[in-house]
Motif scaffolding. Structure first.
Motif, PDB file in Angstrom:
ATOM      1  N   LEU A   1      -0.889   7.918   8.040  1.00  0.00           N
ATOM      2  CA  LEU A   1      -0.196   8.851   7.167  1.00  0.00           C
ATOM      3  C   LEU A   1      -0.224   8.769   5.641  1.00  0.00           C
ATOM      4  CD1 LEU A   1       1.589  11.600   6.870  1.00  0.00           C
ATOM      5  CD2 LEU A   1       3.541  10.046   7.069  1.00  0.00           C
ATOM      6  N   ARG A   2      -0.102   7.478   5.255  1.00  0.00           N
ATOM      7  CA  ARG A   2      -0.019   7.089   3.714  1.00  0.00           C
ATOM      8  C   ARG A   2      -1.539   7.260   3.262  1.00  0.00           C
ATOM      9  NH1 ARG A   2      -1.396   6.917  -0.556  1.00  0.00           N
ATOM     10  NH2 ARG A   2      -1.084   5.265  -1.958  1.00  0.00           N
ATOM     11  N   PHE A   3      -2.453   6.687   4.142  1.00  0.00           N
ATOM     12  CA  PHE A   3      -4.033   6.948   3.659  1.00  0.00           C
ATOM     13  C   PHE A   3      -4.277   8.379   3.636  1.00  0.00           C
ATOM     14  CE2 PHE A   3      -4.569   2.162   4.567  1.00  0.00           C
ATOM     15  CZ  PHE A   3      -4.651   1.851   3.359  1.00  0.00           C
TER      16      PHE A   3
ATOM     17  N   TYR B   1      10.501   8.264   6.437  1.00  0.00           N
ATOM     18  CA  TYR B   1      11.212   6.985   6.774  1.00  0.00           C
ATOM     19  C   TYR B   1       9.995   6.230   7.512  1.00  0.00           C
ATOM     20  CZ  TYR B   1      15.739   9.338   5.869  1.00  0.00           C
ATOM     21  OH  TYR B   1      16.725   9.978   5.352  1.00  0.00           O
ATOM     22  N   TRP B   2       9.724   5.102   7.103  1.00  0.00           N
ATOM     23  CA  TRP B   2       8.699   4.228   7.703  1.00  0.00           C
ATOM     24  C   TRP B   2       8.976   2.783   7.613  1.00  0.00           C
ATOM     25  CZ3 TRP B   2       6.035   0.171   4.837  1.00  0.00           C
ATOM     26  CH2 TRP B   2       6.636   0.122   3.593  1.00  0.00           C
ATOM     27  N   ARG B   3       7.835   2.120   8.109  1.00  0.00           N
ATOM     28  CA  ARG B   3       8.219   0.313   8.148  1.00  0.00           C
ATOM     29  C   ARG B   3       6.855  -0.272   7.992  1.00  0.00           C
ATOM     30  NH1 ARG B   3       6.294  -1.223  12.865  1.00  0.00           N
ATOM     31  NH2 ARG B   3       6.281  -0.165  14.547  1.00  0.00           N
ATOM     32  N   PRO B   4       6.857  -1.242   7.480  1.00  0.00           N
ATOM     33  CA  PRO B   4       5.758  -2.058   7.222  1.00  0.00           C
ATOM     34  C   PRO B   4       5.006  -2.248   8.791  1.00  0.00           C
ATOM     35  CG  PRO B   4       7.397  -2.738   5.898  1.00  0.00           C
ATOM     36  CD  PRO B   4       7.859  -1.977   6.632  1.00  0.00           C
ATOM     37  N   GLY B   5       3.743  -2.340   8.866  1.00  0.00           N
ATOM     38  CA  GLY B   5       3.042  -2.676  10.184  1.00  0.00           C
ATOM     39  C   GLY B   5       2.870  -1.519  11.154  1.00  0.00           C
ATOM     40  N   CYS B   6       3.478  -0.309  10.493  1.00  0.00           N
ATOM     41  CA  CYS B   6       3.419   0.829  11.634  1.00  0.00           C
ATOM     42  C   CYS B   6       1.936   1.299  11.398  1.00  0.00           C
ATOM     43  CB  CYS B   6       4.404   1.790  11.319  1.00  0.00           C
ATOM     44  SG  CYS B   6       4.436   3.331  12.091  1.00  0.00           S
ATOM     45  N   ALA B   7       1.153   1.313  12.191  1.00  0.00           N
ATOM     46  CA  ALA B   7      -0.146   2.126  12.184  1.00  0.00           C
ATOM     47  C   ALA B   7       0.021   3.469  11.852  1.00  0.00           C
ATOM     48  CB  ALA B   7      -1.114   1.960  13.535  1.00  0.00           C
TER      49      ALA B   7
ATOM     50  N   VAL C   1       0.779  -1.361   0.154  1.00  0.00           N
ATOM     51  CA  VAL C   1       0.014   0.009   0.021  1.00  0.00           C
ATOM     52  C   VAL C   1       0.890   1.456  -0.113  1.00  0.00           C
ATOM     53  CG1 VAL C   1      -1.923  -1.035   1.117  1.00  0.00           C
ATOM     54  CG2 VAL C   1      -0.221   0.194   2.455  1.00  0.00           C
ATOM     55  N   PHE C   2       2.316   1.158   0.265  1.00  0.00           N
ATOM     56  CA  PHE C   2       2.946   2.148   0.296  1.00  0.00           C
ATOM     57  C   PHE C   2       3.720   2.254  -1.174  1.00  0.00           C
ATOM     58  CE2 PHE C   2       2.609   1.235   4.628  1.00  0.00           C
ATOM     59  CZ  PHE C   2       2.506   2.284   5.155  1.00  0.00           C
ATOM     60  N   PRO C   3       3.909   3.834  -1.456  1.00  0.00           N
ATOM     61  CA  PRO C   3       4.680   3.885  -2.887  1.00  0.00           C
ATOM     62  C   PRO C   3       6.164   3.219  -2.664  1.00  0.00           C
ATOM     63  CG  PRO C   3       3.769   6.143  -2.014  1.00  0.00           C
ATOM     64  CD  PRO C   3       3.675   4.956  -1.103  1.00  0.00           C
ATOM     65  N   ARG C   4       6.662   2.897  -3.700  1.00  0.00           N
ATOM     66  CA  ARG C   4       7.948   2.180  -3.710  1.00  0.00           C
ATOM     67  C   ARG C   4       9.016   2.724  -3.061  1.00  0.00           C
ATOM     68  NH1 ARG C   4       9.903  -2.219  -6.541  1.00  0.00           N
ATOM     69  NH2 ARG C   4      12.190  -2.075  -7.460  1.00  0.00           N
ATOM     70  N   SER C   5       9.637   2.007  -2.016  1.00  0.00           N
ATOM     71  CA  SER C   5      10.500   2.644  -1.380  1.00  0.00           C
ATOM     72  C   SER C   5      12.006   2.572  -2.145  1.00  0.00           C
ATOM     73  CB  SER C   5      10.909   1.690   0.004  1.00  0.00           C
ATOM     74  OG  SER C   5       9.894   1.669   0.805  1.00  0.00           O
ATOM     75  N   ILE C   6      12.751   3.444  -1.487  1.00  0.00           N
ATOM     76  CA  ILE C   6      14.094   3.673  -2.151  1.00  0.00           C
ATOM     77  C   ILE C   6      15.079   3.725  -1.052  1.00  0.00           C
ATOM     78  CG2 ILE C   6      13.373   4.943  -4.087  1.00  0.00           C
ATOM     79  CD1 ILE C   6      14.165   7.535  -2.983  1.00  0.00           C
ATOM     80  N   GLY C   7      16.407   3.717  -1.220  1.00  0.00           N
ATOM     81  CA  GLY C   7      17.330   3.812  -0.348  1.00  0.00           C
ATOM     82  C   GLY C   7      17.513   5.240   0.233  1.00  0.00           C
ATOM     83  N   ALA C   8      18.213   5.475   1.529  1.00  0.00           N
ATOM     84  CA  ALA C   8      18.242   6.721   2.219  1.00  0.00           C
ATOM     85  C   ALA C   8      19.112   7.582   1.295  1.00  0.00           C
ATOM     86  CB  ALA C   8      18.899   6.456   3.550  1.00  0.00           C
TER      87      ALA C   8
ATOM     88  N   ARG D   1      -3.363  10.205  -3.118  1.00  0.00           N
ATOM     89  CA  ARG D   1      -2.530  10.313  -4.290  1.00  0.00           C
ATOM     90  C   ARG D   1      -1.240  11.188  -3.930  1.00  0.00           C
ATOM     91  NH1 ARG D   1      -5.206  10.525  -9.657  1.00  0.00           N
ATOM     92  NH2 ARG D   1      -5.459   8.430  -9.926  1.00  0.00           N
ATOM     93  N   GLY D   2      -1.341  12.145  -2.946  1.00  0.00           N
ATOM     94  CA  GLY D   2      -0.082  12.883  -2.612  1.00  0.00           C
ATOM     95  C   GLY D   2       0.984  12.271  -2.213  1.00  0.00           C
TER      96      GLY D   2
END
Length: 145
Positions: free
Chosen positions: A83-85, A72-78, A49-56, A89-90
């Protein structure tokens, strides 16, 4: 990579097990509804559900070039999910770094949070903002083109 998919896989296994048990009891409709709920939860908690991640490093390079914030995020973080939802589209206009896949991203987050991996951590013009309000983030995205 495995850590990011652990929660979704466990949700799928749990939902499947519960659905099989309900089906054995002859409650097919309830089993289907429960399985659909667990599939939905698995998708929501996955990196999909997140945009494609890239390296720092790449995120910093791009942010320097275009002025857009880094998340900076991680999967499973409510909070990351919220924030994502809320960004809708932004969210695609931000640079997303999964700290579970990028050790340098995790180090940036720990440096900004007294050694803790608190996410989402947003970098705007080199300044960290921990768990920012989604409306404020939306303003930052709009103001930076």
């Amino acid at each position: 990579m495995r850590r990011a998919w652990m929660v979704p896989v466990l949700l799928m296994i749990s939902g499947s097990g519960a659905a099989v048990g309900l089906t054995a009891q002859g409650r097919l409709g309830t089993a289907v509804a429960l399985l659909l709920l667990f599939v939905l939860l698995a998708v929501v908690h996955s990196p999909l559900v997140f945009p494609r991640s890239i390296g720092a490093v790449e995120a910093r390079r791009r942010s320097t070039a275009d002025g857009r914030p880094i998340v900076y995020w991680r999967p499973g973080c409510a909070y990351c999910l919220r924030l994502r939802f809320r960004l809708g589209r932004g969210a695609r206009r931000l640079h997303w770094v999964d700290i579970w896949r990028d050790p340098e991203g995790a180090a940036v987050v720990r440096a900004a949070n007294d050694g803790n991996e608190t996410v989402p951590t947003l970098m705007v013009a080199g300044r960290p903002h921990v768990n920012p309000d989604p409306d404020w983030v939306r303003e930052q995205v709009l103001s930076r083109g």
